[in-house]
Design a protein around this motif. Structure first.
Motif, PDB file in Angstrom:
ATOM      1  N   SER A  50       4.827   6.513 -11.514  1.00 51.39           N
ATOM      2  CA  SER A  50       4.523   6.224 -10.115  1.00 51.39           C
ATOM      3  C   SER A  50       3.130   5.636  -9.926  1.00 51.39           C
ATOM      4  O   SER A  50       2.747   5.298  -8.803  1.00 51.39           O
ATOM      5  CB  SER A  50       4.656   7.501  -9.268  1.00 51.39           C
ATOM      6  OG  SER A  50       3.737   8.493  -9.701  1.00 51.39           O
ATOM      7  N   ASP A  51       2.373   5.509 -11.027  1.00 55.12           N
ATOM      8  CA  ASP A  51       1.024   4.958 -10.951  1.00 55.12           C
ATOM      9  C   ASP A  51       1.097   3.461 -10.626  1.00 55.12           C
ATOM     10  O   ASP A  51       1.778   2.696 -11.318  1.00 55.12           O
ATOM     11  CB  ASP A  51       0.294   5.179 -12.280  1.00 55.12           C
ATOM     12  CG  ASP A  51      -1.155   4.743 -12.227  1.00 55.12           C
ATOM     13  OD1 ASP A  51      -1.407   3.526 -12.310  1.00 55.12           O
ATOM     14  OD2 ASP A  51      -2.031   5.621 -12.121  1.00 55.12           O
ATOM     15  N   GLU A  52       0.409   3.031  -9.603  1.00 53.49           N
ATOM     16  CA  GLU A  52       0.491   1.649  -9.142  1.00 53.49           C
ATOM     17  C   GLU A  52       0.049   0.653 -10.205  1.00 53.49           C
ATOM     18  O   GLU A  52       0.624  -0.430 -10.347  1.00 53.49           O
ATOM     19  CB  GLU A  52      -0.344   1.464  -7.873  1.00 53.49           C
ATOM     20  CG  GLU A  52       0.267   2.080  -6.624  1.00 53.49           C
ATOM     21  CD  GLU A  52       1.587   1.418  -6.240  1.00 53.49           C
ATOM     22  OE1 GLU A  52       1.719   0.191  -6.412  1.00 53.49           O
ATOM     23  OE2 GLU A  52       2.499   2.138  -5.776  1.00 53.49           O
ATOM     24  N   GLU A 105       2.326  -2.226 -12.004  1.00 59.57           N
ATOM     25  CA  GLU A 105       1.891  -3.619 -11.922  1.00 59.57           C
ATOM     26  C   GLU A 105       1.858  -4.305 -13.285  1.00 59.57           C
ATOM     27  O   GLU A 105       2.331  -5.437 -13.430  1.00 59.57           O
ATOM     28  CB  GLU A 105       0.493  -3.676 -11.291  1.00 59.57           C
ATOM     29  CG  GLU A 105      -0.061  -5.089 -11.117  1.00 59.57           C
ATOM     30  CD  GLU A 105       0.678  -5.870 -10.055  1.00 59.57           C
ATOM     31  OE1 GLU A 105       0.663  -7.109 -10.124  1.00 59.57           O
ATOM     32  OE2 GLU A 105       1.274  -5.240  -9.145  1.00 59.57           O
ATOM     33  N   ARG A 146       8.488  -3.586 -10.631  1.00 58.32           N
ATOM     34  CA  ARG A 146       9.034  -2.899  -9.439  1.00 58.32           C
ATOM     35  C   ARG A 146      10.540  -3.079  -9.366  1.00 58.32           C
ATOM     36  O   ARG A 146      11.085  -4.041  -9.830  1.00 58.32           O
ATOM     37  CB  ARG A 146       8.385  -3.479  -8.169  1.00 58.32           C
ATOM     38  CG  ARG A 146       6.883  -3.222  -8.131  1.00 58.32           C
ATOM     39  CD  ARG A 146       6.273  -3.669  -6.807  1.00 58.32           C
ATOM     40  NE  ARG A 146       4.833  -3.449  -6.825  1.00 58.32           N
ATOM     41  CZ  ARG A 146       4.249  -2.291  -6.540  1.00 58.32           C
ATOM     42  NH1 ARG A 146       4.998  -1.241  -6.207  1.00 58.32           N
ATOM     43  NH2 ARG A 146       2.946  -2.169  -6.559  1.00 58.32           N
TER      44      ARG A 146
END
Length: 262
Positions: free
Chosen positions: A251-253, A257, A262
């Motif tokens: 869940s770490d953005e 990235e 996504r």
């Protein structure tokens, strides 16, 4: 986790640390493969390491096994072994076993003969050592065969094994030498779903008996190993991008990235 000895300047570990890596840096012709990598692995811990291609995972393993010398930083195995100052041979003898992605077994020999050679400590030998094994050693090999799901294949020529079985055999060859730390590079690449599932069972059965560092891209496999509480480390550009439970890392953005999408 780490303090300095008052007189020698050498690190003193808290009990339970199997591997300590601090600010490791490696450059090749101006390209920085590791840019200050730091992490620790506990005794008996199963640690998964993920990250995109070029993140530094292979260079990290090369440094841990002495194949590549870091430009700077520290690597300690156990309480006092400075891996930067040790040869590849001495690092292996100290209790670190590495399994590469492509299995390397003696395909003309049987499964059992491969394990015998590993136990004898000479993988260059060209004949089996069965007559020289003690009762304890034979029992040890029987235990390894059962652990790596090859008990029924003991007399089969290694070249006739499936890809997954060859992977298990190579893991068995490492286990025969009773390593303290196992480094496993993409161990389920090319395996069937059933072989992947059994490999997960194998690694989970080794947790606590050995420390394991598993580098893998198969997120389903990593999820099975990590469960809800084990630590997953994500590398990017030669350093730790995120670390925590599988759920936290996924869940770490930043991880989404640069790696998961996504």
């Amino acid at each position: 986790m780490l303090t300095q000895h008052a007189t020698s300047g050498e690190p003193i570990f808290n009990q339970g640390v199997a591997l300590y890596v601090e600010d490791l840096k490696v450059s090749f012709d101006g390209f920085q493969a590791l840019g200050g990598l730091s992490f620790t692995v506990g005794v008996g811990e199963l640690r998964c390491i993920i990250g995109p291609n070029g993140a530094g995972k292979t260079t990290m393993m090369d440094c841990l096994t002495g194949k590549t010398r870091p430009d700077s930083g520290r690597i300690y195995f156990g309480s006092n072994l400075d891996l930067r100052r040790m040869s590849e041979t001495n690092i292996a003898r100290s209790g670190i076993g590495r399994k590469f992605q492509k299995p390397t077994v003696f395909e003309a020999l049987t499964v059992y003969e491969n394990l015998e050679l590993a136990l004898a400590g000479d993988r260059r030998a060209r004949f089996a050592m069965r007559a020289r094994l003690s009762a304890d050693q034979r029992q040890r090999l029987d235990e390894v065969l059962a652990t790596v799901h090859l008990k029924d294949e003991r007399d089969r020529t290694a070249g006739l094994l499936s890809h997954g079985q060859k992977q298990w055999l190579e893991i068995g060859m490492l286990l025969a030498q009773d390593p303290k730390l196992l480094l496993l590079d993409e161990p389920v690449a090319g395996m069937t779903d059933e072989e992947t599932e059994r490999t997960a069972e194998l690694f989970l059965s080794l947790e606590g008996k050995h420390s394991l560092v598993v580098v893998e891209h198969d997120m389903s496999f990593v999820g099975t190993l990590a469960g809800q509480h084990r630590t997953v480390t994500c590398l990017h550009q030669g350093k730790v991008l995120a670390e925590g439970t599988m759920a936290a890392v996924q869940s770490d953005e930043q991880v989404i990235e640069v790696y998961l999408g996504r």
